[in-house]
Design a protein around this motif. Structure first.
Motif, PDB file in Angstrom:
ATOM      1  N   LYS A 136      23.619  55.123 -21.147  1.00  0.00           N
ATOM      2  CA  LYS A 136      23.037  54.655 -19.932  1.00  0.00           C
ATOM      3  C   LYS A 136      21.525  54.457 -20.380  1.00  0.00           C
ATOM      4  O   LYS A 136      20.582  55.452 -20.223  1.00  0.00           O
ATOM      5  CB  LYS A 136      23.030  55.711 -18.741  1.00  0.00           C
ATOM      6  N   ILE A 137      21.188  53.461 -21.057  1.00  0.00           N
ATOM      7  CA  ILE A 137      19.712  53.154 -21.589  1.00  0.00           C
ATOM      8  C   ILE A 137      19.311  51.969 -20.749  1.00  0.00           C
ATOM      9  O   ILE A 137      19.964  50.988 -20.664  1.00  0.00           O
ATOM     10  CB  ILE A 137      20.137  52.963 -22.927  1.00  0.00           C
ATOM     11  N   ILE A 138      17.996  51.775 -20.439  1.00  0.00           N
ATOM     12  CA  ILE A 138      17.203  50.697 -19.908  1.00  0.00           C
ATOM     13  C   ILE A 138      16.148  50.732 -20.881  1.00  0.00           C
ATOM     14  O   ILE A 138      15.426  51.574 -21.138  1.00  0.00           O
ATOM     15  CB  ILE A 138      16.701  51.000 -18.504  1.00  0.00           C
ATOM     16  N   LEU A 139      15.817  49.569 -21.328  1.00  0.00           N
ATOM     17  CA  LEU A 139      14.756  49.208 -22.420  1.00  0.00           C
ATOM     18  C   LEU A 139      13.577  48.733 -21.197  1.00  0.00           C
ATOM     19  O   LEU A 139      13.508  48.069 -20.288  1.00  0.00           O
ATOM     20  CB  LEU A 139      15.081  47.954 -22.971  1.00  0.00           C
ATOM     21  N   CYS A 140      12.348  48.892 -21.981  1.00  0.00           N
ATOM     22  CA  CYS A 140      11.069  48.628 -21.280  1.00  0.00           C
ATOM     23  C   CYS A 140      10.117  48.101 -22.266  1.00  0.00           C
ATOM     24  O   CYS A 140       9.585  48.835 -23.010  1.00  0.00           O
ATOM     25  CB  CYS A 140      10.752  49.710 -20.478  1.00  0.00           C
ATOM     26  N   GLU A 141       9.877  46.785 -22.299  1.00  0.00           N
ATOM     27  CA  GLU A 141       8.702  46.020 -22.873  1.00  0.00           C
ATOM     28  C   GLU A 141       7.271  46.694 -22.116  1.00  0.00           C
ATOM     29  O   GLU A 141       7.420  46.199 -20.928  1.00  0.00           O
ATOM     30  CB  GLU A 141       8.853  44.638 -22.877  1.00  0.00           C
ATOM     31  N   ARG A 142       6.376  47.053 -23.137  1.00  0.00           N
ATOM     32  CA  ARG A 142       5.382  47.550 -22.398  1.00  0.00           C
ATOM     33  C   ARG A 142       3.887  46.921 -23.205  1.00  0.00           C
ATOM     34  O   ARG A 142       3.054  47.695 -23.172  1.00  0.00           O
ATOM     35  CB  ARG A 142       5.196  49.224 -22.038  1.00  0.00           C
ATOM     36  N   GLY A 143       4.130  45.949 -23.977  1.00  0.00           N
ATOM     37  CA  GLY A 143       3.178  45.633 -24.854  1.00  0.00           C
ATOM     38  C   GLY A 143       2.909  46.078 -26.315  1.00  0.00           C
ATOM     39  O   GLY A 143       3.425  47.450 -26.346  1.00  0.00           O
ATOM     40  N   ILE A 144       2.507  45.339 -27.106  1.00  0.00           N
ATOM     41  CA  ILE A 144       2.318  45.848 -28.303  1.00  0.00           C
ATOM     42  C   ILE A 144       0.804  45.501 -29.007  1.00  0.00           C
ATOM     43  O   ILE A 144       0.182  44.596 -28.339  1.00  0.00           O
ATOM     44  CB  ILE A 144       3.331  45.123 -29.542  1.00  0.00           C
ATOM     45  N   ARG A 145       0.456  46.301 -29.863  1.00  0.00           N
ATOM     46  CA  ARG A 145      -0.899  46.275 -30.081  1.00  0.00           C
ATOM     47  C   ARG A 145      -1.049  45.073 -31.271  1.00  0.00           C
ATOM     48  O   ARG A 145      -0.296  44.840 -31.922  1.00  0.00           O
ATOM     49  CB  ARG A 145      -1.431  47.318 -30.979  1.00  0.00           C
TER      50      ARG A 145
ATOM     51  N   THR B 130      -8.357  42.059 -28.094  1.00  0.00           N
ATOM     52  CA  THR B 130      -8.974  43.137 -27.464  1.00  0.00           C
ATOM     53  C   THR B 130      -9.316  42.989 -26.028  1.00  0.00           C
ATOM     54  O   THR B 130      -9.670  44.050 -25.303  1.00  0.00           O
ATOM     55  CB  THR B 130     -10.270  43.636 -28.140  1.00  0.00           C
ATOM     56  N   TYR B 131      -9.115  41.600 -25.583  1.00  0.00           N
ATOM     57  CA  TYR B 131      -9.266  41.591 -24.112  1.00  0.00           C
ATOM     58  C   TYR B 131      -8.266  42.416 -23.167  1.00  0.00           C
ATOM     59  O   TYR B 131      -8.732  42.692 -22.037  1.00  0.00           O
ATOM     60  CB  TYR B 131      -9.158  40.035 -23.630  1.00  0.00           C
ATOM     61  N   THR B 132      -7.230  42.558 -23.667  1.00  0.00           N
ATOM     62  CA  THR B 132      -6.088  43.264 -23.107  1.00  0.00           C
ATOM     63  C   THR B 132      -5.745  44.642 -23.908  1.00  0.00           C
ATOM     64  O   THR B 132      -6.184  44.509 -25.383  1.00  0.00           O
ATOM     65  CB  THR B 132      -4.849  42.348 -22.847  1.00  0.00           C
ATOM     66  N   ARG B 133      -5.459  45.604 -23.317  1.00  0.00           N
ATOM     67  CA  ARG B 133      -5.174  46.900 -23.822  1.00  0.00           C
ATOM     68  C   ARG B 133      -3.856  46.790 -24.936  1.00  0.00           C
ATOM     69  O   ARG B 133      -4.049  47.269 -26.236  1.00  0.00           O
ATOM     70  CB  ARG B 133      -4.665  47.765 -22.901  1.00  0.00           C
ATOM     71  N   ASN B 134      -3.202  45.862 -24.669  1.00  0.00           N
ATOM     72  CA  ASN B 134      -1.993  45.508 -25.573  1.00  0.00           C
ATOM     73  C   ASN B 134      -1.511  44.090 -25.134  1.00  0.00           C
ATOM     74  O   ASN B 134      -2.158  43.346 -24.270  1.00  0.00           O
ATOM     75  CB  ASN B 134      -0.842  46.455 -25.312  1.00  0.00           C
ATOM     76  N   THR B 135      -0.718  43.395 -26.085  1.00  0.00           N
ATOM     77  CA  THR B 135      -0.308  42.026 -25.747  1.00  0.00           C
ATOM     78  C   THR B 135       1.009  42.247 -25.315  1.00  0.00           C
ATOM     79  O   THR B 135       2.090  42.899 -25.959  1.00  0.00           O
ATOM     80  CB  THR B 135      -0.182  41.189 -27.146  1.00  0.00           C
ATOM     81  N   LEU B 136       1.341  41.642 -24.049  1.00  0.00           N
ATOM     82  CA  LEU B 136       2.843  41.557 -23.622  1.00  0.00           C
ATOM     83  C   LEU B 136       3.623  40.660 -24.321  1.00  0.00           C
ATOM     84  O   LEU B 136       3.397  39.448 -24.277  1.00  0.00           O
ATOM     85  CB  LEU B 136       2.803  41.245 -21.941  1.00  0.00           C
ATOM     86  N   ASP B 137       4.765  41.141 -24.819  1.00  0.00           N
ATOM     87  CA  ASP B 137       5.655  40.289 -25.557  1.00  0.00           C
ATOM     88  C   ASP B 137       6.876  39.972 -24.791  1.00  0.00           C
ATOM     89  O   ASP B 137       7.907  40.451 -24.745  1.00  0.00           O
ATOM     90  CB  ASP B 137       6.036  41.039 -26.753  1.00  0.00           C
ATOM     91  N   LEU B 138       6.756  38.800 -23.895  1.00  0.00           N
ATOM     92  CA  LEU B 138       7.814  38.718 -22.973  1.00  0.00           C
ATOM     93  C   LEU B 138       9.061  37.934 -23.856  1.00  0.00           C
ATOM     94  O   LEU B 138       9.991  38.112 -23.143  1.00  0.00           O
ATOM     95  CB  LEU B 138       7.057  37.694 -21.973  1.00  0.00           C
ATOM     96  N   SER B 139       8.899  37.486 -24.938  1.00  0.00           N
ATOM     97  CA  SER B 139      10.033  36.905 -25.667  1.00  0.00           C
ATOM     98  C   SER B 139      11.027  38.393 -25.898  1.00  0.00           C
ATOM     99  O   SER B 139      12.323  37.986 -26.041  1.00  0.00           O
ATOM    100  CB  SER B 139       9.627  36.273 -26.765  1.00  0.00           C
TER     101      SER B 139
END
Ligand code: PEP
Ligand code: MN
Length: 266
Positions: free
Chosen positions: A161-170, A174-183
């Motif tokens: 029962k696992i749900i994965l969550c993409e929350r951005g990578i470094r 620097t404009y954003t805290r991380n970069t959202l990797d939607l791919s």
């Protein structure tokens, strides 16, 4: 990577309360941290009223500085349980310490493994041995392959029962805290068959970007969203820059629900 069973087996849907994960869109909302009963109760009522189906609230906060607010810890778990009973909610919180997994099980419905814990293998093994859904966030420095291996640590012990969550990578940006990797959304869905949700708040660190990133995540085929919502974001004890207030969350939901319905049907 094909040795991984999580990759070979293509996991099927599972239930959390009335929600069928993988089929129903997960709308997880609530404050970064539980700061007390009143603010948590107000947040739970407001987010549920606007259409969220899972309430989030940090209990044990993974803070960069040991002097920053660390969360209300056990008191927060007790608040979550009280709200779960009073408002009939599904609740999620992050547990960082493998020694606290078993004692937290009676208080919450989903265990969140935070970005900083994605490589904590004893913790992954511990949540692999329980019969509760686990939300596994992507490490902010983790590759897709490393993320799959972390899911496998949980799966190998018997918990699918696992749900994965993409929350951005470094990245270098620097404009954003991380970069959202939607791919990562379609890639991880194809690779593992697991549901993949997106957390635009921690990905960008900026509340002005949350609506557009939510829409992009839905269009990319995400199985859900996690959004931080606080009664008075400016005074929040953690992540004040990236939490929506109740009115902002409500208007976001009004905008998103037709988009979710469109993309989930097509
Ligand atoms: C959170 O969701 O409360 C959190 C700390 O996020 P992350 O682990 O992605 O930084
Ligand atoms: Mn936060």
């Amino acid at each position: 990577m094909t040795k991984n069973k999580v990759v070979q087996n293509k996991i099927t849907n599972f239930k959390i309360g009335d929600i069928t994960v993988g089929e129903d869109f997960l709308l997880i909302a609530g404050p970064c941290s539980i700061e007390g009963y009143e603010m948590a109760s107000a947040s739970a009522k407001a987010t549920k009223g606007s259409g969220a189906n899972i309430f989030r609230g940090g209990s044990f906060k993974p803070r960069t500085s040991p002097y920053s607010f660390q969360g209300l810890q056990q008191e927060a778990l007790e608040i979550l349980l009280r709200l779960k009973q009073e408002l009939n909610l599904v609740v999620i919180t992050e547990i960082m310490d493998p020694r606290l997994i078993n004692s937290s099980l009676d208080f919450i419905d989903i265990i969140q493994i935070g970005s900083r814990s994605m490589h904590n293998f004893p913790l992954l093994k511990e949540v692999g041995m329980i019969d509760k859904p686990v939300l596994l966030k992507r490490g902010f420095q983790a590759t897709i392959e490393e993320w799959v291996h972390s899911a496998e640590y949980i799966y190998k012990e018997g918990n699918s029962k696992i749900i994965l969550c993409e929350r951005g990578i470094r990245t270098f940006e620097t404009y954003t805290r991380n970069t959202l990797d939607l791919s990562a959304v379609p890639i991880m869905q194809k690779l593992t068959g697991l549901p993949v949700i997106v957390d635009p708040a921690h990905a960008t660190g900026r509340k002005d970007l949350i609506p557009s990133m939510c829409k992009a995540a839905i269009a990319a085929g995400a199985d859900g969203l996690m959004v931080e919502v606080h009664p008075t974001p400016d005074t929040a004890l953690s992540d004040p820059e990236q939490q929506l207030n109740f009115a902002e969350f409500d208007s976001l939901m009004q905008e998103l629900i037709p988009i979710i319905n469109f993309f989930r049907k097509n």
